[in-house]
Scaffold this active site. Structure first.
Site: not given
Length: 379
Positions: A266, A268
């Site tokens: 992921t 960010f």
């Protein structure tokens, strides 16, 4: 190119609670491993229903739930998530950088915040909107929020919030996501009937959960699912969450690395009230958002301003223009879109400046969201 920013009234308030507890009296248990083994980082933060022994599992569920909730509510370790109507109650000791993230303690976003800003004071927020607002109102210094996942794709809500709020992207951080199946102590994998987690986490573990025959139930975040399992002392349900969440909420890890793909990462964004000064001494990325008139080849022309200058695009995302979702042209109505683009260049580079000047000639709207160093830790 000028970028307009709205400055909000400064209200300097301070922040949250921290502490340390450790797990005790835990019995060893077997752990199922799925595919992607690598060492998981450990922290000294751990707690919660450790005061409830495994042999207490037969006690009345409502009594146990009340005990776990009391432990969670009274624990000095766990900061309570901020909500929009409680922002003014945030209090800090002022000793560390305060970083907002969405979720509860044990969320992957908390790990990303700590990776982006080591030794920070991570401040949980109930919603993405709350994290944006906390930065704007000077309640925290930064926010770290997810924008895309290698398996689940884009987090559309945060794209929309980037445009709604006047924050700047000052960095990015990539986090490898390793999902675990968590349950209360005494619960075996064959006892499970359902699984709770964030919709993206459930999607990322689709194959494993299908093989186990578990009914999926979506909740707001992964650590919140773990918290609910501990609160309610569920015997037929598990949570898909991190190993860190298992420590915090006193749960047992009954399966590790249950994601369908080992390359589950992921990305960010690190957000601040003021932009950073872009440099040329390292690899930089710039994020922009723009809109275009309706017409043949208009998007091609927009992207060509980068191709002509050999600027590499790393991301393009379209989102509806919410205030004016439909556009009339030639007697027809078209959907109107905003285009979010990331490209590999610093705004300190003349070639990037020229590309945006070129784009500005025919874009109906253009805003630079940030020019910031690329996270190369996973390259």
């Amino acid at each position: 190119m000028a970028v307009n920013a709205v400055r909000l009234p400064v209200t300097q308030l301070h922040g949250v609670i921290s502490g340390n507890l450790s797990l005790t009296n835990r019995k060893p248990s077997s752990v199922v491993r799925f595919g992607c083994g690598s060492s998981q980082r450990c922290r000294s933060i751990s707690v919660l229903s450790t005061q409830l022994e495994d042999d207490d599992f037969g006690r009345d569920d409502s009594v146990r739930s009340m005990e776990v909730k009391k432990i969670l509510d009274e624990s000095p370790l766990l900061p309570k998530p901020l909500s929009s109507n409680k922002l003014a109650q945030s209090v800090s000791n002022g000793s560390r950088v305060r970083v907002a993230y969405q979720g509860v303690p044990g969320a992957y976003s908390e790990s990303a915040a700590e990776k982006a800003y080591p030794n920070c004071e991570a401040v949980p927020c109930e919603e993405f909107d709350t994290a944006f607002e906390a930065v704007e109102r000077w309640l925290v210094d930064r926010a770290v929020l997810p924008i895309e996942n290698s398996l689940g794709g884009s987090i559309h809500r945060n794209y929309d919030l980037l445009l709604r709020h006047n924050l700047h992207i000052v960095g990015e951080v990539k986090l490898a996501v390793r999902h675990c199946l968590l349950a209360n102590h005494g619960v075996n994998i064959e006892d499970l009937r359902r699984v709770l987690s964030h919709p993206q986490a459930l999607a990322q573990c689709e194959n494993t959960l299908t093989k186990l025959g578990l009914v999926r139930e979506a909740v707001d975040d992964t650590a919140g699912a773990a918290q609910q399992i501990a609160y309610e002392k569920l015997g037929d349900a598990a949570a898909v969450a991190s190993a860190e969440a298992a420590k915090i909420y006193g749960l047992n890890i009954i399966a590790e690395d249950i994601q369908d793909d080992c390359d589950n990462v992921t990305r960010f964004l690190m957000l601040a009230r003021e932009p950073i000064i872009p440099g040329t001494n390292r690899l930089f990325k710039t994020s922009i958002v723009f809109s275009l008139e309706e017409g043949p080849g208009v998007l091609f022309k927009a992207l060509a301003v980068f191709a002509l200058r050999e600027i590499n695009l790393t991301k393009i995302e379209s989102r509806p223009l919410r205030k004016h979702p439909l556009r009339a042209s030639g007697g027809l109505k078209y959907f109107d879109y905003l285009f979010y683009v990331d490209f590999e260049a610093s705004m300190a580079d003349e070639v990037a400046q020229n590309a945006l000047r070129h784009l500005e000639e025919f874009a109906t709207f253009l805003r630079v969201l940030g020019s910031y160093p690329v996270d190369t830790s996973m390259l």
